[in-house]
Design a protein around this motif. Sequence first.
Motif, PDB file in Angstrom:
ATOM      1  N   LEU A   1       0.827  -1.209   0.000  1.00 45.21           N
ATOM      2  CA  LEU A   1       0.000   0.000   0.000  1.00 45.21           C
ATOM      3  C   LEU A   1       0.865   1.265   0.000  1.00 45.21           C
ATOM      4  N   ALA A   2       2.145   1.114   0.314  1.00 45.63           N
ATOM      5  CA  ALA A   2       3.056   2.256   0.206  1.00 45.63           C
ATOM      6  C   ALA A   2       3.152   2.748  -1.235  1.00 45.63           C
ATOM      7  N   ASN A   3       2.750   1.900  -2.181  1.00 45.23           N
ATOM      8  CA  ASN A   3       2.774   2.309  -3.583  1.00 45.23           C
ATOM      9  C   ASN A   3       1.715   3.363  -3.909  1.00 45.23           C
ATOM     10  N   LEU A   4       0.883   3.696  -2.937  1.00 44.54           N
ATOM     11  CA  LEU A   4      -0.059   4.806  -3.115  1.00 44.54           C
ATOM     12  C   LEU A   4       0.625   6.152  -2.888  1.00 44.54           C
ATOM     13  N   TYR A   5       1.866   6.117  -2.391  1.00 42.43           N
ATOM     14  CA  TYR A   5       2.562   7.340  -1.997  1.00 42.43           C
ATOM     15  C   TYR A   5       3.990   7.323  -2.542  1.00 42.43           C
ATOM     16  N   THR A   6       4.664   8.452  -2.391  1.00 41.52           N
ATOM     17  CA  THR A   6       6.085   8.489  -2.702  1.00 41.52           C
ATOM     18  C   THR A   6       6.873   7.970  -1.498  1.00 41.52           C
ATOM     19  N   LYS A   7       8.125   7.595  -1.746  1.00 41.76           N
ATOM     20  CA  LYS A   7       8.978   7.180  -0.626  1.00 41.76           C
ATOM     21  C   LYS A   7       9.146   8.336   0.364  1.00 41.76           C
ATOM     22  N   ALA A   8       9.299   9.544  -0.176  1.00 40.22           N
ATOM     23  CA  ALA A   8       9.452  10.707   0.709  1.00 40.22           C
ATOM     24  C   ALA A   8       8.205  10.892   1.572  1.00 40.22           C
TER      25      ALA A   8
ATOM     26  N   PRO B   1      16.493   8.377   8.520  1.00 35.71           N
ATOM     27  CA  PRO B   1      17.539   7.351   8.394  1.00 35.71           C
ATOM     28  C   PRO B   1      18.427   7.657   7.192  1.00 35.71           C
ATOM     29  N   MET B   2      19.726   7.432   7.360  1.00 35.48           N
ATOM     30  CA  MET B   2      20.672   7.674   6.277  1.00 35.48           C
ATOM     31  C   MET B   2      21.272   6.350   5.811  1.00 35.48           C
ATOM     32  N   ALA B   3      21.473   6.219   4.522  1.00 35.69           N
ATOM     33  CA  ALA B   3      22.035   4.987   3.984  1.00 35.69           C
ATOM     34  C   ALA B   3      23.459   4.771   4.478  1.00 35.69           C
ATOM     35  N   GLU B   4      24.193   5.877   4.672  1.00 36.78           N
ATOM     36  CA  GLU B   4      25.556   5.788   5.203  1.00 36.78           C
ATOM     37  C   GLU B   4      25.737   6.825   6.289  1.00 36.78           C
TER      38      GLU B   4
ATOM     39  N   LEU C   1       8.263   8.250   4.381  1.00 33.09           N
ATOM     40  CA  LEU C   1       9.216   8.611   5.433  1.00 33.09           C
ATOM     41  C   LEU C   1       8.698   9.783   6.265  1.00 33.09           C
ATOM     42  N   LYS C   2       8.052  10.729   5.593  1.00 33.39           N
ATOM     43  CA  LYS C   2       7.508  11.880   6.314  1.00 33.39           C
ATOM     44  C   LYS C   2       6.425  11.448   7.290  1.00 33.39           C
ATOM     45  N   ALA C   3       5.594  10.489   6.848  1.00 36.57           N
ATOM     46  CA  ALA C   3       4.536  10.000   7.731  1.00 36.57           C
ATOM     47  C   ALA C   3       5.119   9.271   8.943  1.00 36.57           C
ATOM     48  N   ALA C   4       6.200   8.525   8.709  1.00 38.66           N
ATOM     49  CA  ALA C   4       6.781   7.728   9.792  1.00 38.66           C
ATOM     50  C   ALA C   4       7.631   8.560  10.751  1.00 38.66           C
ATOM     51  N   TYR C   5       8.376   9.523  10.196  1.00 41.11           N
ATOM     52  CA  TYR C   5       9.348  10.254  11.024  1.00 41.11           C
ATOM     53  C   TYR C   5       8.971  11.704  11.261  1.00 41.11           C
TER      54      TYR C   5
ATOM     55  N   THR D   1      18.675   0.724   1.793  1.00 43.83           N
ATOM     56  CA  THR D   1      18.006   1.833   1.106  1.00 43.83           C
ATOM     57  C   THR D   1      16.642   1.380   0.600  1.00 43.83           C
ATOM     58  N   LEU D   2      15.621   2.145   0.930  1.00 46.11           N
ATOM     59  CA  LEU D   2      14.280   1.805   0.467  1.00 46.11           C
ATOM     60  C   LEU D   2      14.119   2.152  -1.004  1.00 46.11           C
ATOM     61  N   PHE D   3      13.388   1.292  -1.720  1.00 46.03           N
ATOM     62  CA  PHE D   3      13.039   1.590  -3.105  1.00 46.03           C
ATOM     63  C   PHE D   3      11.827   2.519  -3.142  1.00 46.03           C
ATOM     64  N   GLU D   4      11.639   3.163  -4.260  1.00 45.82           N
ATOM     65  CA  GLU D   4      10.458   4.027  -4.432  1.00 45.82           C
ATOM     66  C   GLU D   4       9.182   3.189  -4.507  1.00 45.82           C
ATOM     67  N   THR D   5       9.307   1.964  -5.044  1.00 47.70           N
ATOM     68  CA  THR D   5       8.142   1.108  -5.268  1.00 47.70           C
ATOM     69  C   THR D   5       8.334  -0.247  -4.598  1.00 47.70           C
ATOM     70  N   VAL D   6       7.287  -0.713  -3.910  1.00 41.81           N
ATOM     71  CA  VAL D   6       7.292  -2.038  -3.279  1.00 41.81           C
ATOM     72  C   VAL D   6       6.895  -3.080  -4.320  1.00 41.81           C
ATOM     73  N   LYS D   7       7.564  -4.228  -4.301  1.00 47.67           N
ATOM     74  CA  LYS D   7       7.281  -5.275  -5.288  1.00 47.67           C
ATOM     75  C   LYS D   7       7.019  -6.611  -4.606  1.00 47.67           C
ATOM     76  N   SER D   8       6.235  -7.445  -5.300  1.00 43.52           N
ATOM     77  CA  SER D   8       6.045  -8.819  -4.834  1.00 43.52           C
ATOM     78  C   SER D   8       7.305  -9.618  -5.178  1.00 43.52           C
TER      79      SER D   8
END
Length: 325
Positions: free
Chosen positions: A102-109, A130-133, A112-116, A145-152
Amino acid sequence: MSKPKVGFYWCASCGGCEEAIVDLDEAILDVVAAVDVVFWPCAMDFKRSDVEAMKDNEMAVCFINGAVRSDEQLEMVELLRKKAGLVVAFGSCSHEGGIPGLANLYTKAGVLKAAYGNAFSTVNPEYTLPMAEFSFPEGKGTLPTLFETVKSLDQVIDVDYFLPGCPPPVKLIVNAVMAILKGELPEKGAVLAPDMAQCDECPRKDTKPEKLLLKQFYRPFQIQVDHEKCLLAQGLLCLGPVTRQGCNNSCMVGNMPCTGCMGPTSRVRDYGAKALSAIATSLDSNDDAEIVAVMDSIVDPAGTFYRYSLPTSLMHRANVTNGGK
């Protein structure tokens, strides 16, 4: 004679699929007696290096639950694909993307904004993400690193079989393991559950009217639910008409409507569209304004009809260009 080697891995999911293995109860003794568990990081101290050290196809089968939404998960499932003779997508999130999808209804940004940032339980005035490095006195650290789109799972690696459910029912797990051990598996790509709709075996099916004439939809807490009558006939959004069997109608037996975690039958290409179509034909109205009013009583339509299947739907994800507007 050595026993077949089996692995389990957990990607983006709640962990309920791992609990389902424990729910095997005494049957787990038969499974453990028949196989050698060589990778199960949730329950035992296995490392990635243990998998890397295996020969290709050394594992007979690997059960992978959860959707794929980070580079770490992608690397692991690609590695497990090489090391396992069979890969089983284990549970709704692996099968169709599930709730994480369902995260595919939104952007990754936006996620993250909703969570943090926006969550009522979050105190983060500097909006630290969170930072990748990152560096610390002892050295440098990295995070997935999170992808922009969640996949099966089958959208990123080749999958041999699918065990649906949130979580997969114990009976189906045992049947799948025994079929693998006996070499009695169906054609590759099969869903290891009956290919019939829930309604066909629902204990309430005799109370379902030939033609449903619904004027309003309710959520379970809004009405006194009859324990014997068809839930859809009571105005509850039960998705049994379009959902595959195999869970012994566990939600309906518990007086709750089916939410569709077992996924579609083989005749359905887009689960959410099929569910919406089935519900729409249940309305008792030819008046456009009344139909709109009834459909408006459905809270969160996207989350209701595509709760488990958005990544594998025809839409795949919402159009989030221009911020999703």
